[in-house]
Write an enzyme that holds these catalytic residues in place. Structure first.
Site, PDB file in Angstrom:
ATOM      1  CD  GLU A  67      -1.691   3.999   3.382  1.00 24.32           C
ATOM      2  OE1 GLU A  67      -2.594   4.053   4.041  1.00 24.32           O
ATOM      3  OE2 GLU A  67      -1.591   3.255   2.319  1.00 24.32           O
TER       4      GLU A  67
ATOM      5  CB  CYS B   8      -6.387  -0.581   5.439  1.00 23.19           C
ATOM      6  SG  CYS B   8      -4.828  -1.214   5.219  1.00 23.19           S
TER       7      CYS B   8
ATOM      8  CG  HIS C 115      -1.914  -0.904   1.353  1.00 21.23           C
ATOM      9  ND1 HIS C 115      -3.082  -1.121   1.950  1.00 21.23           N
ATOM     10  CD2 HIS C 115      -2.272  -1.900   0.561  1.00 21.23           C
ATOM     11  CE1 HIS C 115      -3.869  -1.951   1.815  1.00 21.23           C
ATOM     12  NE2 HIS C 115      -3.291  -2.543   0.735  1.00 21.23           N
TER      13      HIS C 115
ATOM     14  CB  CYS D 159      -1.573   1.555   6.432  1.00 21.31           C
ATOM     15  SG  CYS D 159      -1.592   0.627   4.688  1.00 21.31           S
TER      16      CYS D 159
END
Length: 200
Positions: free
Chosen positions: A57, A85, A55, A88
């Site tokens: 992040e 999410c 992701h 993360c």
């Protein structure tokens, strides 16, 4: 009230999100900021990387930690175009990020209040402050347009597939049943019917 500084760094996160779009991935981008310097940039690419943790992040945190030569990033801020999410959020806590600023809310997996609020859990040992909705309309529009384009591509692929399959099926049918293209014409009684193709 959103500051010019916050708008500036969120714009950089949006630029990173466009790199994800160019790669055919969901357009989410992130930057890690220390003081007034970007020390890590990331964009969403789990499909291309074959990595469920890729992701935006996570990628930005890895880059920032490598730049600082430290897995802890105290005092740093993370700007991301979509609400983090749970995965993360956990990494953000472990990195000791001081502040999270995100763009669009995520009603399906958001862990900053939309579904759960990981940073409000009093029993956890680190709590980042969170600001959501920075350039929200622009960040949300980028996501909506991406998925609209994907749906349009799927529709076109289905139509193209149906157009390709129909002539092929017709050709197979006509070769098996010579009179199939003349449905009103009965076969000559003296002409033996071709054997029906076996399904086994």
């Amino acid at each position: 009230m959103t500051t010019a500084r916050e708008l500036h760094f969120m714009s950089l996160a949006r630029d990173a999100a466009e790199r994800a779009r160019a790669a055919g991935e969901v357009p989410v981008g992130a930057v890690v900021v220390c003081g007034d310097e970007v020390i890590g940039t990331g964009f969403n690419h789990p499909i291309g990387a074959h990595d469920p943790s890729a992701h935006a992040e996570m990628v930005a945190l890895r880059a920032a930690a490598a730049a600082m030569r430290n897995y802890r990033l105290p005092g740093c801020e993370l700007y991301v175009t979509l609400e983090p999410c749970l995965m993360c959020a956990g990494a953000i806590m472990h990195a000791r990020i001081a502040r999270v600023i995100f763009g669009a809310h995520d009603p399906k997996t958001g862990a900053c209040g939309s579904v759960v609020d990981a940073f409000a859990q009093a029993r956890l040992n680190h709590h980042a402050t969170v600001l959501g909705g920075v350039l929200e309309a622009e960040c949300a529009a980028a996501l909506k347009s991406f998925f609209a384009d994907k749906r349009a591509q799927l529709r076109e692929a289905r139509l193209a597939g149906a157009a390709e399959i129909a002539p092929r099926n017709s050709a197979q049918r006509d070769s098996a049943w010579p009179w199939a293209d003349r449905p009103t014409q009965a076969p000559d009684a003296a002409t033996p019917l071709p054997a029906r193709p076996s399904s086994g």
